[in-house]
Scaffold this motif. Structure first.
Motif, PDB file in Angstrom:
ATOM      1  N   VAL A  17      44.075  78.378  70.905  1.00 42.24           N
ATOM      2  CA  VAL A  17      45.480  78.136  70.573  1.00 42.24           C
ATOM      3  C   VAL A  17      46.382  78.693  71.678  1.00 42.24           C
ATOM      4  N   ALA A  18      46.070  79.887  72.166  1.00 49.94           N
ATOM      5  CA  ALA A  18      46.874  80.485  73.237  1.00 49.94           C
ATOM      6  C   ALA A  18      46.821  79.625  74.498  1.00 49.94           C
ATOM      7  N   GLU A  19      45.640  79.130  74.828  1.00 48.59           N
ATOM      8  CA  GLU A  19      45.515  78.271  76.009  1.00 48.59           C
ATOM      9  C   GLU A  19      46.289  76.973  75.820  1.00 48.59           C
ATOM     10  N   LEU A  20      46.215  76.404  74.613  1.00 46.47           N
ATOM     11  CA  LEU A  20      46.975  75.184  74.318  1.00 46.47           C
ATOM     12  C   LEU A  20      48.473  75.425  74.484  1.00 46.47           C
ATOM     13  N   GLU A  21      48.945  76.555  73.985  1.00 45.57           N
ATOM     14  CA  GLU A  21      50.369  76.881  74.111  1.00 45.57           C
ATOM     15  C   GLU A  21      50.773  76.977  75.579  1.00 45.57           C
ATOM     16  N   GLY A  22      49.907  77.575  76.391  1.00 44.89           N
ATOM     17  CA  GLY A  22      50.187  77.679  77.816  1.00 44.89           C
ATOM     18  C   GLY A  22      50.226  76.321  78.497  1.00 44.89           C
ATOM     19  N   LEU A  23      49.289  75.447  78.113  1.00 43.90           N
ATOM     20  CA  LEU A  23      49.262  74.102  78.688  1.00 43.90           C
ATOM     21  C   LEU A  23      50.515  73.317  78.306  1.00 43.90           C
ATOM     22  N   VAL A  24      50.918  73.427  77.061  1.00 47.02           N
ATOM     23  CA  VAL A  24      52.107  72.715  76.603  1.00 47.02           C
ATOM     24  C   VAL A  24      53.335  73.213  77.358  1.00 47.02           C
ATOM     25  N   ALA A  25      53.457  74.526  77.511  1.00 51.25           N
ATOM     26  CA  ALA A  25      54.602  75.089  78.228  1.00 51.25           C
ATOM     27  C   ALA A  25      54.627  74.604  79.676  1.00 51.25           C
ATOM     28  N   ALA A  26      53.474  74.577  80.314  1.00 46.81           N
ATOM     29  CA  ALA A  26      53.406  74.136  81.710  1.00 46.81           C
ATOM     30  C   ALA A  26      53.768  72.659  81.828  1.00 46.81           C
ATOM     31  N   MET A  27      53.294  71.854  80.881  1.00 44.11           N
ATOM     32  CA  MET A  27      53.594  70.428  80.925  1.00 44.11           C
ATOM     33  C   MET A  27      55.070  70.167  80.627  1.00 44.11           C
ATOM     34  N   GLU A  28      55.620  70.924  79.679  1.00 43.52           N
ATOM     35  CA  GLU A  28      57.031  70.743  79.342  1.00 43.52           C
ATOM     36  C   GLU A  28      57.948  71.172  80.477  1.00 43.52           C
ATOM     37  N   ALA A  29      57.505  72.134  81.281  1.00 42.50           N
ATOM     38  CA  ALA A  29      58.319  72.607  82.394  1.00 42.50           C
ATOM     39  C   ALA A  29      58.501  71.513  83.441  1.00 42.50           C
ATOM     40  N   GLY A  30      57.569  70.578  83.508  1.00 41.78           N
ATOM     41  CA  GLY A  30      57.692  69.449  84.420  1.00 41.78           C
ATOM     42  C   GLY A  30      57.384  69.783  85.869  1.00 41.78           C
ATOM     43  N   ASP A  31      56.743  70.909  86.124  1.00 35.47           N
ATOM     44  CA  ASP A  31      56.454  71.321  87.496  1.00 35.47           C
ATOM     45  C   ASP A  31      55.045  70.950  87.953  1.00 35.47           C
ATOM     46  N   LEU A  32      54.282  70.277  87.107  1.00 40.31           N
ATOM     47  CA  LEU A  32      52.908  69.927  87.458  1.00 40.31           C
ATOM     48  C   LEU A  32      52.860  68.607  88.202  1.00 40.31           C
ATOM     49  N   SER A  33      51.911  68.507  89.110  1.00 43.22           N
ATOM     50  CA  SER A  33      51.676  67.222  89.762  1.00 43.22           C
ATOM     51  C   SER A  33      51.046  66.282  88.739  1.00 43.22           C
ATOM     52  N   LEU A  34      50.994  65.019  89.063  1.00 39.21           N
ATOM     53  CA  LEU A  34      50.390  64.048  88.161  1.00 39.21           C
ATOM     54  C   LEU A  34      48.934  64.413  87.887  1.00 39.21           C
ATOM     55  N   GLU A  35      48.214  64.781  88.928  1.00 40.24           N
ATOM     56  CA  GLU A  35      46.800  65.154  88.776  1.00 40.24           C
ATOM     57  C   GLU A  35      46.648  66.371  87.858  1.00 40.24           C
ATOM     58  N   ASP A  36      47.481  67.381  88.073  1.00 38.18           N
ATOM     59  CA  ASP A  36      47.418  68.575  87.230  1.00 38.18           C
ATOM     60  C   ASP A  36      47.843  68.275  85.794  1.00 38.18           C
ATOM     61  N   SER A  37      48.809  67.386  85.628  1.00 37.95           N
ATOM     62  CA  SER A  37      49.243  66.991  84.282  1.00 37.95           C
ATOM     63  C   SER A  37      48.116  66.299  83.529  1.00 37.95           C
ATOM     64  N   LEU A  38      47.402  65.413  84.210  1.00 39.30           N
ATOM     65  CA  LEU A  38      46.281  64.721  83.574  1.00 39.30           C
ATOM     66  C   LEU A  38      45.159  65.693  83.220  1.00 39.30           C
ATOM     67  N   ALA A  39      44.885  66.640  84.117  1.00 38.06           N
ATOM     68  CA  ALA A  39      43.855  67.643  83.848  1.00 38.06           C
ATOM     69  C   ALA A  39      44.268  68.524  82.668  1.00 38.06           C
ATOM     70  N   ALA A  40      45.545  68.877  82.600  1.00 39.19           N
ATOM     71  CA  ALA A  40      46.041  69.698  81.498  1.00 39.19           C
ATOM     72  C   ALA A  40      45.950  68.929  80.184  1.00 39.19           C
ATOM     73  N   TYR A  41      46.282  67.648  80.221  1.00 37.23           N
ATOM     74  CA  TYR A  41      46.191  66.814  79.027  1.00 37.23           C
ATOM     75  C   TYR A  41      44.742  66.721  78.538  1.00 37.23           C
ATOM     76  N   LYS A  42      43.837  66.494  79.470  1.00 36.58           N
ATOM     77  CA  LYS A  42      42.415  66.390  79.112  1.00 36.58           C
ATOM     78  C   LYS A  42      41.922  67.698  78.499  1.00 36.58           C
ATOM     79  N   ARG A  43      42.277  68.815  79.123  1.00 32.31           N
ATOM     80  CA  ARG A  43      41.866  70.122  78.592  1.00 32.31           C
ATOM     81  C   ARG A  43      42.487  70.348  77.214  1.00 32.31           C
ATOM     82  N   GLY A  44      43.732  69.943  77.065  1.00 33.74           N
ATOM     83  CA  GLY A  44      44.393  70.081  75.768  1.00 33.74           C
ATOM     84  C   GLY A  44      43.680  69.307  74.684  1.00 33.74           C
TER      85      GLY A  44
END
Length: 84
Positions: A17-44
């Protein structure tokens, strides 16, 4: 942000849950590259599946102590949760 680790199972439900919260925060911040966003989504999605499985297993193991014996929880059974 470094890429999320692939297929590494979390240490616990709370860690997932903590990792998911971190991924969501990073994705919402909009600072991830497309590749990192896709990797974060997959991990989520992996973490969400882990959490759902863990919750389902916990639900199956829910038991109540009644007269010194462990019994499966059945809310419909007589003597179940008090009504009114």
């Amino acid at each position: 942000m470094s890429k999320p680790s692939k297929s590494t199972p979390p240490k616990s439900f709370e860690a997932a849950v903590a990792e998911l919260e971190g991924l969501v925060a990073a994705m919402e911040a909009g600072d991830l590259s497309l590749e990192d966003s896709l990797a974060a989504y997959k991990r989520g999605m992996e973490l969400t599946g882990y959490c759902q499985k863990t919750l389902a297993e916990a639900e199956q193991q829910v038991q109540i102590l009644e007269k010194g014996q462990l019994k499966d929880f059945d809310p419909e059974a007589p003597g179940g949760p008090e009504q009114g």
